[in-house]
Design an enzyme around this catalytic site. Structure first.
Site, PDB file in Angstrom:
ATOM      1  N   ASP A   1     -11.082   3.157   3.625  1.00 32.88           N
ATOM      2  CA  ASP A   1     -11.516   1.755   3.613  1.00 32.88           C
ATOM      3  C   ASP A   1     -13.026   1.646   3.396  1.00 32.88           C
ATOM      4  O   ASP A   1     -13.527   0.569   3.079  1.00 32.88           O
ATOM      5  CB  ASP A   1     -11.205   1.102   4.968  1.00 32.88           C
TER       6      ASP A   1
ATOM      7  N   LYS B   1       0.842  -1.201   0.000  1.00 33.89           N
ATOM      8  CA  LYS B   1       0.000   0.000   0.000  1.00 33.89           C
ATOM      9  C   LYS B   1       0.878   1.253   0.000  1.00 33.89           C
ATOM     10  O   LYS B   1       0.672   2.177  -0.779  1.00 33.89           O
ATOM     11  CB  LYS B   1      -0.940   0.001   1.224  1.00 33.89           C
TER      12      LYS B   1
ATOM     13  N   GLN C   1      -4.872  -1.055   9.461  1.00 35.17           N
ATOM     14  CA  GLN C   1      -4.871  -2.417   8.930  1.00 35.17           C
ATOM     15  C   GLN C   1      -5.521  -3.383   9.931  1.00 35.17           C
ATOM     16  O   GLN C   1      -5.209  -3.362  11.122  1.00 35.17           O
ATOM     17  CB  GLN C   1      -3.417  -2.839   8.622  1.00 35.17           C
TER      18      GLN C   1
HETATM   19  N1  GUN Z   1      -7.358  -6.488   6.278  1.00 37.99           N
HETATM   20  C1  GUN Z   1      -7.729  -7.273   5.238  1.00 37.99           C
HETATM   21  N2  GUN Z   1      -8.323  -6.532   4.278  1.00 37.99           N
HETATM   22  C2  GUN Z   1      -8.325  -5.252   4.707  1.00 37.99           C
HETATM   23  C3  GUN Z   1      -8.776  -4.035   4.149  1.00 37.99           C
HETATM   24  O1  GUN Z   1      -9.331  -3.979   3.045  1.00 37.99           O
HETATM   25  N3  GUN Z   1      -8.582  -2.930   4.917  1.00 37.99           N
HETATM   26  C4  GUN Z   1      -7.993  -2.973   6.139  1.00 37.99           C
HETATM   27  N4  GUN Z   1      -7.871  -1.848   6.821  1.00 37.99           N
HETATM   28  N5  GUN Z   1      -7.557  -4.091   6.691  1.00 37.99           N
HETATM   29  C5  GUN Z   1      -7.716  -5.228   5.975  1.00 37.99           C
END
Ligand code: GUN
Length: 293
Positions: free
Chosen positions: A121, A54, A98
């Protein structure tokens, strides 16, 4: 029949190129450089990999990364204090924490503490509500990527039978909402669904977001269907090495018309959509029009 494989990596590269161009234009016209804060608590190996990719994508798009790595023992109070700081920082346009979080931290509380306008998100209850009410919102990245991939195959999803297997807040429920917004006829199936194979066989578009390696079998698929595989499962491979497989059997390619591969399908699109959400958030916060991507 052998399914056409959608190259998610190539689609994502095209999308990221367009986003980078829009970021450069935003900088030149308004002096705005979008910033994304990514918060990782602890050392979950999968989360560490995701967070790294990311942050790399943020930099490649010409945006500013704000990375925060906190110890596994971080208290909920300390994490909420960091979120309050990021919410108040005008250089930060997007905040992503996350998941999963360590057990001492209540994820729902953390998600609710993020400013909905910075919630890249799309997990905040305000954005969930806006999406289900058909209002403009920041949309969860993996579902967003799934629908963009489906639309590379079908110019319109209107009237198509879509079956989503899985009902998580991160993928299943929001992807169903997005497909509904595209005027598909949507069924959400899950572990308690009766005769899951025959429900799946109705689908013109089948989205597998179950989290069980290769669960969807070839005879669950309508011949010629578009199958979007959201699964990322690590399993034992040959020679004692592990490998990544999706939620759909490798043999599904004999029945499906179009298939997204794992890896290299939905995964790269998820990251591209996160970058797009950060750009959208930056424009929204400045009262600028939606970027045309
Ligand atoms: N953990 C697994 N997928 C995601 C996501 O799309 N966003 C976040 N913040 N954590 C995750």
């Amino acid at each position: 029949m052998t399914a056409r494989i959608i190259d998610g990596k190539a689609e994502a590269a095209v999308l990221r190129g367009k986003i980078a161009a829009a970021v450069a234009q935003l900088k030149a016209a308004h002096g705005v450089t979008p910033g994304l804060a990514v918060v990782l608590v602890g050392q979950n190996p999968a989360s560490e990999v995701y967070v790294k990719s990311k942050s790399k994508a943020v930099v490649e798009a010409g945006m500013r990364p704000f990375d925060h790595k906190l110890p596994e023992t971080t208290s909920e109070t300390d994490l909420l204090a960091l979120i309050a700081k990021l919410n108040a920082d005008s250089a930060v346009n997007g905040v992503l924490v996350q998941l999963p979080l360590p057990p001492q931290i209540d994820s729902a509380k953390v998600i609710a503490a993020i400013d909905p306008n910075k919630d890249v998100d799309g997990f905040h209850p305000v954005n969930v509500g806006r999406l289900s009410s058909g209002l403009p919102s920041l949309v969860p990245c993996t579902p967003f990527g799934c629908v963009l991939l489906a639309k590379t195959v079908h110019s319109s999803l209107a009237g198509m039978e879509a079956v989503v297997v899985g009902r998580s807040n991160i993928v299943g429920k929001p992807v169903a909402q997005l497909l509904l917004a595209e005027n598909a006829t949507v069924t959400i199936a899950h572990s308690r669904t009766k005769d899951l194979p025959s429900v799946c066989r109705r689908a013109d578009i089948l989205v597998a977001a179950i989290g069980k390696p290769e669960m969807v079998q070839p005879d669950w698929i309508k011949p010629g269907a578009t199958v979007i595989d959201v699964g990322i499962n690590r399993v034992a491979g040959e020679g004692g090495k592990s490998k990544i497989v999706g939620d759909v059997s490798a043999n599904a390619a004999q029945v499906a018309g179009v298939l997204t591969p794992v890896p290299g399908g939905v995964g790269p699109m998820t990251i591209a959509c996160l970058i797009l959400n950060t750009l959208r958030a930056a424009c929204m916060q400045r009262g600028l029009p939606e970027p045309k991507i």
